[in-house]
Design a protein around this motif. Structure first.
Motif, mmCIF file in Angstrom:
data_model
loop_
_atom_site.group_PDB
_atom_site.id
_atom_site.type_symbol
_atom_site.label_atom_id
_atom_site.label_comp_id
_atom_site.label_asym_id
_atom_site.label_seq_id
_atom_site.Cartn_x
_atom_site.Cartn_y
_atom_site.Cartn_z
ATOM 1 N N ALA A 152 47.548 31.829 55.293
ATOM 2 C CA ALA A 152 46.499 31.063 54.629
ATOM 3 C C ALA A 152 47.149 29.891 53.916
ATOM 4 N N ASP A 153 46.420 28.764 53.834
ATOM 5 C CA ASP A 153 46.946 27.637 53.060
ATOM 6 C C ASP A 153 46.921 27.965 51.572
ATOM 7 N N ASN A 154 45.932 28.751 51.196
ATOM 8 C CA ASN A 154 45.829 29.204 49.820
ATOM 9 C C ASN A 154 46.103 30.710 49.793
ATOM 10 N N GLN A 155 45.415 31.437 48.961
ATOM 11 C CA GLN A 155 45.711 32.861 48.787
ATOM 12 C C GLN A 155 45.097 33.716 49.900
ATOM 13 N N PRO A 156 45.899 34.512 50.607
ATOM 14 C CA PRO A 156 45.347 35.371 51.657
ATOM 15 C C PRO A 156 44.772 36.652 51.060
ATOM 16 N N SER A 157 43.990 37.357 51.839
ATOM 17 C CA SER A 157 43.499 38.661 51.398
ATOM 18 C C SER A 157 44.594 39.707 51.562
ATOM 19 N N PHE A 158 44.464 40.802 50.838
ATOM 20 C CA PHE A 158 45.390 41.919 50.958
ATOM 21 C C PHE A 158 45.402 42.434 52.399
ATOM 22 N N GLU A 159 44.215 42.524 52.998
ATOM 23 C CA GLU A 159 44.097 43.029 54.369
ATOM 24 C C GLU A 159 44.822 42.116 55.358
ATOM 25 N N ARG A 160 44.713 40.790 55.118
ATOM 26 C CA ARG A 160 45.382 39.847 56.027
ATOM 27 C C ARG A 160 46.899 40.017 55.956
ATOM 28 N N VAL A 161 47.419 40.265 54.771
ATOM 29 C CA VAL A 161 48.861 40.483 54.634
ATOM 30 C C VAL A 161 49.275 41.772 55.343
ATOM 31 N N LEU A 162 48.487 42.830 55.171
ATOM 32 C CA LEU A 162 48.829 44.109 55.794
ATOM 33 C C LEU A 162 48.803 44.037 57.315
ATOM 34 N N GLU A 163 47.983 43.154 57.861
ATOM 35 C CA GLU A 163 47.924 43.005 59.318
ATOM 36 C C GLU A 163 49.272 42.593 59.907
ATOM 37 N N THR A 164 50.114 41.968 59.111
ATOM 38 C CA THR A 164 51.428 41.534 59.606
ATOM 39 C C THR A 164 52.439 42.671 59.631
ATOM 40 N N GLU A 165 52.059 43.842 59.101
ATOM 41 C CA GLU A 165 52.951 44.999 58.989
ATOM 42 C C GLU A 165 54.226 44.638 58.221
ATOM 43 N N PRO A 166 54.072 44.172 56.988
ATOM 44 C CA PRO A 166 55.246 43.724 56.227
ATOM 45 C C PRO A 166 56.139 44.878 55.794
ATOM 46 N N ASP A 167 57.432 44.595 55.670
ATOM 47 C CA ASP A 167 58.345 45.573 55.089
ATOM 48 C C ASP A 167 58.945 45.058 53.777
ATOM 49 N N SER A 177 56.074 33.977 44.074
ATOM 50 C CA SER A 177 56.590 33.126 42.999
ATOM 51 C C SER A 177 55.869 33.350 41.681
ATOM 52 N N PHE A 178 54.637 33.869 41.733
ATOM 53 C CA PHE A 178 53.820 33.941 40.526
ATOM 54 C C PHE A 178 53.250 35.339 40.303
ATOM 55 N N ALA A 179 53.275 35.774 39.045
ATOM 56 C CA ALA A 179 52.740 37.082 38.684
ATOM 57 C C ALA A 179 51.262 37.184 39.033
ATOM 58 N N SER A 180 50.538 36.074 38.927
ATOM 59 C CA SER A 180 49.095 36.096 39.222
ATOM 60 C C SER A 180 48.819 36.437 40.684
ATOM 61 N N THR A 181 49.763 36.130 41.571
ATOM 62 C CA THR A 181 49.576 36.436 42.996
ATOM 63 C C THR A 181 49.663 37.928 43.252
ATOM 64 N N LEU A 182 50.544 38.602 42.516
ATOM 65 C CA LEU A 182 50.725 40.044 42.683
ATOM 66 C C LEU A 182 50.088 40.800 41.523
ATOM 67 N N SER A 183 48.817 40.507 41.304
ATOM 68 C CA SER A 183 48.083 41.172 40.233
ATOM 69 C C SER A 183 46.609 41.256 40.618
ATOM 70 N N LYS A 184 45.832 41.932 39.802
ATOM 71 C CA LYS A 184 44.391 42.002 40.032
ATOM 72 C C LYS A 184 43.818 40.594 39.966
ATOM 73 N N GLY A 185 43.040 40.239 40.959
ATOM 74 C CA GLY A 185 42.535 38.874 41.048
ATOM 75 C C GLY A 185 43.384 38.005 41.950
ATOM 76 N N GLY A 186 44.598 38.479 42.271
ATOM 77 C CA GLY A 186 45.446 37.786 43.228
ATOM 78 C C GLY A 186 45.337 38.446 44.584
ATOM 79 N N VAL A 187 46.412 38.448 45.344
ATOM 80 C CA VAL A 187 46.393 39.126 46.647
ATOM 81 C C VAL A 187 46.193 40.617 46.442
ATOM 82 N N ALA A 188 46.995 41.199 45.566
ATOM 83 C CA ALA A 188 46.877 42.619 45.206
ATOM 84 C C ALA A 188 47.941 42.919 44.161
#
Length: 344
Positions: free
Chosen positions: A104-119, A124-135
């Motif tokens: 995504a150019d901006n913030q992706p959904s949690f589901e979209r990230v999981l589709e990539t099967e990340p390990d 860069s930002f706490a807000s991205t990895l928090s409630k209201g961010g990606v997850a």
């Protein structure tokens, strides 16, 4: 949505540490110059102890800052996705970046990230990895996916409340260098990390040589026309200002990016305006062209000395964030001060 890779990862919690067994099967990527033998990477990260037992093969970077570090370390072949961009990719990384899917150019959904099967997931930002961010980080970790947050956004910084947080101590470039080293260690490319840090330090030394701008005042405008975000004392713009010996006109604010009215901006009347030249489209007046057009037509700002003398410095958003491109900010502001006869 494919959860097969995370589902195969077993998680063991020991004294607050996240231990991730290697996901998938088969050998890792072939060794390249600067690679070390695969080993466990364990470190404290923003109040968490994170352990990655094998170099990631399908990393996802949720912000441009961490993406550009990974690309600079030659890790495009181990990335499954990137997201949240303010600018074109750093020069020299275009080919590597083209190999990595943009979720995504901006913030992706949690589901979209999981589709990539990340390990492995970096941000860069706490807000991205928090409630209201990606997850929140916990949601990834419950699936056996370790997370990494840039220390520049948590150490010496209070992210509670609204806005972009406040600094409890000034940010130093050493914190960014540590992020480079830690990510290099996670991927087993420690030598590349040291080489990158050495190059960045050399650039700062060269850019600041002979500059002492104690009598020069600077203002940093990141985004937004109606309620502009201006840099406070102690984030990445503080690194730039301090390196050059100049003074930020809003160094009396510990907020990362306080929103300040134009009358107050005009009152401070800086010698130089450092302007964010962004390509994203989430705020008003993102581009430098639009910012300058506003400054030169607005009654409250058009008579400021920096505007009348057109003392502008255009920076990417990433150069105004605590990233490897903060060095780019030092270089460009230093060059402008020399051109404007304000370098001491």
């Amino acid at each position: 949505m494919h959860l097969s890779r995370p589902a195969r990862c077993s998680v063991l919690l020991l004294t607050g540490s996240l231990l991730l067994t290697a996901c998938g099967s088969g050998p890792g990527p072939s060794a390249k110059s600067g690679d070390s033998a695969a080993g466990v990477a364990t470190f404290d990260n923003c109040g968490r102890k994170v352990t990655v037992e094998a170099p990631p093969k399908r990393a996802v970077s949720l912000n441009q800052g961490t993406t550009e570090i990974l690309l600079s370390l030659g890790l495009a072949d181990r990335m499954a996705g990137t997201a949240t961009w303010t600018d074109p990719v750093m020069k020299g990384l275009e080919k590597a970046n083209a190999k990595v899917p943009r979720l995504a150019d901006n913030q992706p959904s949690f589901e979209r990230v999981l589709e990539t099967e990340p390990d492995f997931v970096a941000s860069s930002f706490a807000s991205t990895l928090s409630k209201g961010g990606v997850a929140p980080r916990e949601k990834f970790e419950e699936l056996g996916v370790p997370t990494y947050l840039s220390p520049a956004d948590c150490e010496g910084k209070d992210n509670n409340g609204d806005g972009d947080g406040s600094r409890t101590k000034p940010l130093a470039m050493e914190t960014v260098y540590r992020e480079v080293r830690e990510l290099a260690r996670v991927f087993g490319v420690e030598k590349r990390g040291e080489q990158l840090v050495d190059r960045l330090k050399s650039r700062v030394t060269k850019a600041t040589s002979g500059i002492r701008a104690e009598n020069t005042t600077v203002l940093y405008w990141f985004a937004n026309q109606e309620s502009p975000y201006m840099a406070g004392c102690c984030g990445a713009p503080g690194i730039v200002t301090d390196a050059l010996g100049a003074k930020n006109v809003f160094d009396d604010s510990t907020q990362e990016w306080p929103q300040i009215n134009w009358e107050t901006v005009a009152d401070r009347d800086p010698d130089v305006l450092v302007i964010g030249d962004l390509t994203r489209k989430s705020q008003t007046a993102e581009s430098a062209v639009k910012k300058i057009a506003f400054l030169e037509s607005n009654p409250a700002t058009k008579n400021m000395k920096a505007v009348k003398k057109k003392r502008y410095v255009l920076l990417s958003g990433q150069a105004m964030n605590p990233t490897v491109r903060t060095v780019e900010g030092v270089e460009k502001v230093a060059s402008a001060l020399r051109a404007y006869g304000l370098s001491g």
